[in-house]
Scaffold this active site. Structure first.
Site, PDB file in Angstrom:
ATOM      1  N   ASP A  82       0.778  -1.415   0.050  1.00  0.00           N
ATOM      2  CA  ASP A  82      -0.017   0.081  -0.111  1.00  0.00           C
ATOM      3  C   ASP A  82       0.844   1.255  -0.060  1.00  0.00           C
ATOM      4  O   ASP A  82       2.223   1.254  -0.079  1.00  0.00           O
ATOM      5  CB  ASP A  82      -0.995  -0.025   1.117  1.00  0.00           C
ATOM      6  CG  ASP A  82      -0.218   0.053   2.410  1.00  0.00           C
ATOM      7  OD1 ASP A  82       0.989   0.272   2.782  1.00  0.00           O
ATOM      8  OD2 ASP A  82      -0.751  -0.429   3.654  1.00  0.00           O
ATOM      9  N   ALA A  83       0.417   2.446   0.189  1.00  0.00           N
ATOM     10  CA  ALA A  83       1.006   3.822   0.025  1.00  0.00           C
ATOM     11  C   ALA A  83       2.039   3.729   1.219  1.00  0.00           C
ATOM     12  O   ALA A  83       3.256   4.503   1.153  1.00  0.00           O
ATOM     13  CB  ALA A  83       0.184   4.938   0.273  1.00  0.00           C
TER      14      ALA A  83
END
Length: 139
Positions: free
Chosen positions: A16-17
């Site tokens: 994810d980020a």
């Protein structure tokens, strides 16, 4: 106890980020590990479809996350077949971060697969050759 181990590196596409493995990627990594466990027994999952018109489908999956996997980690997935029925099987898959200290347990997956006819999705018994192959994997 029979088990299959395979290592994968964690790439950007898996995270994810924040650089942590996205929860759904565990399912994709586990699928690859199951495919390679079968291949290590001398068959490809695609052979079941090509030879018999049958396929494996996930009937149930439960994941227990214990510690995050992160970008560039190496994860070792251990796959064990724990139960074999006429048209289904149950596997346990453990995720460990590989490091110099023997690895950190990051999660586990309890997955049940069903054998179905690709044509209509109805349950089908494993062909004898595949039952024998899977029986060799039962822990």
């Amino acid at each position: 106890m029979v088990e299959h181990n395979i290592d994968f590196r964690i790439y950007y596409e898996d995270t994810d980020a924040g650089g942590v493995v996205y929860h759904a990627r565990y399912l994709a990594l586990a699928e690859r590990a199951r495919t390679e466990a079968i291949r290590a027994q001398g068959q490809a999952a695609s052979d079941l479809l090509a030879d018999y018109g049958l396929a494996f489908v996930v009937r149930h999956a439960a994941i227990d996350y214990r510690a995050p996997l992160r970008l560039d980690d190496i994860v070792r997935i251990t796959t064990r077949l724990t139960d074999l029925g006429a048209a289904s099987c149950r596997l346990m898959q453990d995720f460990h971060r590989v490091d110099g200290n023997g690895g950190l347990g990051c999660g586990s997956l309890d997955v049940r697969l069903a054998c179905v006819r690709a044509q209509d999705g109805r349950a089908a018994r494993f062909p004898p050759r595949w039952r024998d192959l899977l029986r060799e994997l039962v822990a």
